[in-house]
Design a protein around this motif. Structure first.
Motif, short mmCIF file in Angstrom:
data_model
loop_
_atom_site.label_atom_id
_atom_site.label_comp_id
_atom_site.label_asym_id
_atom_site.label_seq_id
_atom_site.Cartn_x
_atom_site.Cartn_y
_atom_site.Cartn_z
N MET A 115 0.85 -1.19 -0.07
CA MET A 115 -0.02 -0.06 -0.04
C MET A 115 0.94 1.30 -0.01
N SER A 116 0.17 2.39 -0.45
CA SER A 116 1.00 3.36 -0.38
C SER A 116 1.29 4.48 0.81
N ASP A 117 2.09 5.22 0.89
CA ASP A 117 2.21 5.97 2.09
C ASP A 117 1.16 6.77 2.71
N VAL A 118 0.29 7.23 1.59
CA VAL A 118 -0.95 8.24 1.97
C VAL A 118 -1.91 7.13 2.49
N TYR A 119 -1.97 6.03 2.08
CA TYR A 119 -2.92 4.81 2.51
C TYR A 119 -2.56 4.79 3.87
N GLU A 120 -1.41 4.41 4.25
CA GLU A 120 -0.96 4.09 5.61
C GLU A 120 -1.20 5.45 6.55
N ARG A 121 -0.91 6.65 5.86
CA ARG A 121 -1.12 7.57 6.99
C ARG A 121 -2.56 7.83 7.10
N LEU A 122 -3.59 7.69 6.06
CA LEU A 122 -4.90 8.07 6.15
C LEU A 122 -5.36 6.74 7.19
N VAL A 123 -5.07 5.55 7.17
CA VAL A 123 -5.43 4.51 8.23
C VAL A 123 -4.97 5.08 9.47
N ASP A 124 -3.76 5.61 9.79
CA ASP A 124 -3.25 6.25 10.84
C ASP A 124 -4.30 7.00 11.57
N LEU A 125 -4.68 8.15 10.60
CA LEU A 125 -5.44 9.31 10.97
C LEU A 125 -6.82 8.68 11.36
N LEU A 126 -7.22 7.47 10.68
CA LEU A 126 -8.66 7.00 11.06
C LEU A 126 -8.54 6.34 12.40
N VAL A 127 -7.50 5.77 12.93
CA VAL A 127 -7.39 5.07 14.12
C VAL A 127 -6.96 5.93 15.30
N THR A 128 -6.16 6.78 14.90
CA THR A 128 -5.55 7.71 16.28
C THR A 128 -6.32 8.90 16.32
N ALA A 131 -7.68 6.86 -0.44
CA ALA A 131 -5.90 7.26 -0.48
C ALA A 131 -5.83 7.67 -1.92
N GLU A 132 -6.22 6.84 -2.94
CA GLU A 132 -5.74 7.16 -4.29
C GLU A 132 -6.04 8.56 -4.55
N LEU A 133 -7.52 8.76 -4.38
CA LEU A 133 -7.80 10.11 -4.68
C LEU A 133 -7.11 11.27 -3.74
N ILE A 134 -6.82 11.08 -2.56
CA ILE A 134 -6.08 12.21 -1.99
C ILE A 134 -4.60 11.95 -2.73
N GLU A 135 -4.06 11.03 -2.81
CA GLU A 135 -2.61 11.04 -3.73
C GLU A 135 -2.68 11.68 -4.82
N ARG A 136 -3.80 11.54 -5.67
CA ARG A 136 -3.87 12.25 -6.87
C ARG A 136 -3.86 13.94 -6.64
N GLN A 137 -4.71 14.15 -5.66
CA GLN A 137 -4.93 15.66 -5.40
C GLN A 137 -3.34 16.15 -5.11
N ILE A 138 -2.82 15.68 -4.20
CA ILE A 138 -1.27 15.93 -3.64
C ILE A 138 -0.49 15.89 -4.98
N THR A 139 -0.53 14.98 -5.90
CA THR A 139 0.46 15.04 -6.81
C THR A 139 0.14 15.90 -7.74
N ALA A 140 -1.08 16.38 -8.08
CA ALA A 140 -1.71 17.19 -9.21
C ALA A 140 -1.10 18.88 -8.69
N ALA A 141 -1.14 19.03 -7.33
CA ALA A 141 -0.84 20.25 -6.86
C ALA A 141 0.84 20.49 -6.59
N SER A 142 1.46 19.30 -6.81
CA SER A 142 2.99 19.41 -6.34
C SER A 142 3.55 19.95 -7.80
N PRO A 143 4.56 20.83 -7.74
CA PRO A 143 5.31 21.28 -8.74
C PRO A 143 6.28 20.35 -9.53
N SER A 144 6.04 20.03 -10.78
CA SER A 144 6.85 19.15 -11.55
C SER A 144 8.32 19.32 -11.49
#
Length: 85
Positions: free
Chosen positions: A1-14, A72-85
Motif C-alpha cells: 500500500m502507498s504511504d498516503v494509504y498508511e497515513r490515512l489509516v493512521d489518521l482514522l485510528v488515532t 487514499a488514491e484520490l487524496i494522493e492524486r490531489q497531492i500529486t496534481a498540486a505538486s510542482p513538477s
C-alpha cells in the motif's frame, strides 16, 4: 500500500478512534458507519496532515460509498496534481 494509504489509516485510528481491526483497503466508509459529514472532517485533517502547504483537498472528494483504498488514491492524486513538477 502507498504511504498516503498508511497515513490515512493512521489518521482514522488515532485521530478519529476507528477500530484498527475494522479498517482495510476494501472497507467502505459506510461499513465503518462514517457519514459524509465525517468525511469532510477527515479530508480537512488529511489536507493539513498529509498534503502540506498550498495543497487543497476538495471536501467532496470522497463519498461514504468509497473504500479506504479509493480515498487514499484520490487524496494522493490531489497531492500529486498540486505538486510542482
Amino acid at each position: 500500500m502507498s504511504d498516503v494509504y498508511e497515513r490515512l489509516v493512521d489518521l482514522l485510528v488515532t485521530r478519529f478512534e476507528v477500530d484498527s481491526e475494522a479498517v482495510g483497503p476494501d472497507v467502505v466508509f459506510e461499513d465503518l458507519e462514517l457519514d459524509s459529514l465525517f468525511l469532510v472532517e477527515l479530508l480537512l485533517v488529511a489536507q493539513s496532515e498529509l498534503a502540506g502547504p498550498g495543497v487543497r483537498i476538495s471536501e467532496d472528494l470522497v463519498s461514504p460509498s468509497d473504500t479506504v483504498r479509493r480515498a487514499a488514491e484520490l487524496i494522493e492524486r490531489q497531492i500529486t496534481a498540486a505538486s510542482p513538477s
